[in-house]
Design a protein around this motif. Structure first.
Motif, short mmCIF file in Angstrom:
data_model
loop_
_atom_site.label_atom_id
_atom_site.label_comp_id
_atom_site.label_asym_id
_atom_site.label_seq_id
_atom_site.Cartn_x
_atom_site.Cartn_y
_atom_site.Cartn_z
N SER A 95 -53.50 15.62 -5.88
CA SER A 95 -53.09 14.96 -4.64
C SER A 95 -52.57 13.56 -4.95
N VAL A 96 -51.66 13.10 -4.09
CA VAL A 96 -51.12 11.75 -4.17
C VAL A 96 -51.29 11.11 -2.80
N THR A 97 -51.37 9.79 -2.78
CA THR A 97 -51.53 9.05 -1.53
C THR A 97 -50.23 8.35 -1.18
N LEU A 98 -49.76 8.55 0.04
CA LEU A 98 -48.51 7.93 0.47
C LEU A 98 -48.60 6.42 0.41
N ASP A 99 -47.48 5.79 0.00
CA ASP A 99 -47.39 4.34 -0.15
C ASP A 99 -48.49 3.79 -1.04
N SER A 100 -48.77 4.51 -2.11
CA SER A 100 -49.82 4.08 -3.04
C SER A 100 -49.54 4.70 -4.40
N ASP A 101 -50.13 4.13 -5.43
CA ASP A 101 -50.03 4.71 -6.77
C ASP A 101 -51.19 5.65 -7.07
N ASP A 102 -52.03 5.91 -6.07
CA ASP A 102 -53.22 6.74 -6.29
C ASP A 102 -52.82 8.20 -6.51
N THR A 103 -53.25 8.74 -7.64
CA THR A 103 -52.99 10.13 -8.00
C THR A 103 -54.27 10.74 -8.53
N VAL A 104 -54.61 11.93 -8.05
CA VAL A 104 -55.82 12.62 -8.51
C VAL A 104 -55.44 14.03 -8.95
N ALA A 105 -55.72 14.38 -10.20
CA ALA A 105 -55.53 15.74 -10.68
C ALA A 105 -56.83 16.51 -10.45
N HIS A 106 -56.77 17.53 -9.62
CA HIS A 106 -58.00 18.27 -9.28
C HIS A 106 -58.36 19.31 -10.33
N PHE A 107 -57.39 20.14 -10.73
CA PHE A 107 -57.68 21.15 -11.76
C PHE A 107 -56.37 21.72 -12.30
N ARG A 108 -56.50 22.41 -13.45
CA ARG A 108 -55.38 23.08 -14.09
C ARG A 108 -55.59 24.59 -13.97
#
Length: 217
Positions: free
Chosen positions: A52-65
């Protein structure tokens, strides 16, 4: 999702571009949008990542592969050594992500922690080769898609076309999966039934329910 700009863009009701967020890799599918958070599948080298990514932010989270969880998905969703251009993904509204590459009739499900769930599959459907008309349409669509990815993506065009000519066509393509309010999975297949298109319906637990003949393309 914008595959060329590697970003997700929010549009207002009158069509103006608003907030955006950048993916860390080429986006393959956008599955959910809730508030400021966009859930998507993107390519990290040779593997897809659900995150997931957050709009207007650099926040990125990889949940799983997904490849690490379901080895069967690797066969279905890999082409030319990387994530398939046919990869299709959808969220079911119940916390699960459903993924398939379409080269096998199997749709794999994962919960938010990446744990594997039911597999929506049919083993009784025979593979088919593309007709001349289908190959022509496929060639045009693939060229358009890869051209948007720039010279690096276009260098794979010849190999993908040659590979697609000689191997069975995908059982379904990008955007072919949908989940209704009852949690049933609808799969728009690439198989023709008379003058229509075959659409398969599965229960939330993966059980096959019915095949429908939808008139037209």
């Amino acid at each position: 999702g914008d595959g060329l700009g590697l970003r997700a863009v929010e549009f207002t009701a009158d069509g103006r571009a608003g907030r955006m967020a950048y993916f860390p890799g080429r986006p393959l599918a956008v599955t959910e949008w809730s508030g400021d958070t966009v859930t998507a599948v993107w390519a990290d080298g040779l593997q897809p990542v659900v995150g997931s990514v957050t709009l207007d932010s650099d926040d990125t989270v990889a949940h799983f592969r997904p490849f690490a969880v379901s080895p069967g998905l690797v066969t279905s969703a890999t082409m030319m050594g990387g994530p398939s251009v046919f990869l299709s993904a959808v969220a079911d509204g119940r916390g699960r992500t459903l993924l398939s590459g379409g080269m096998q009739y199997a749709v794999y499900s994962f919960d938010r922690q990446g744990r594997a769930g039911p597999v929506f599959a049919r083993t009784d459907v025979e593979p088919e080769l593309m007709s001349e008309q289908e190959f022509g349409e496929f060639s045009e669509n693939l060229t358009r898609s890869l051209r948007a990815g720039g010279p690096q993506a276009m260098q794979h065009l010849g190999g993908l076309l040659e590979q697609s000519r000689s191997r069975p066509k995908p059982y379904f393509r990008m955007g072919s999966l949908s989940v209704d309010e009852k949690g049933r999975l609808w799969v728009v297949t690439s198989h023709r039934t008379g003058a229509g298109t075959a659409v398969d319906v599965f229960a939330p637990d993966g059980a096959f329910l019915a095949r429908l003949d939808v008139p037209g393309k």
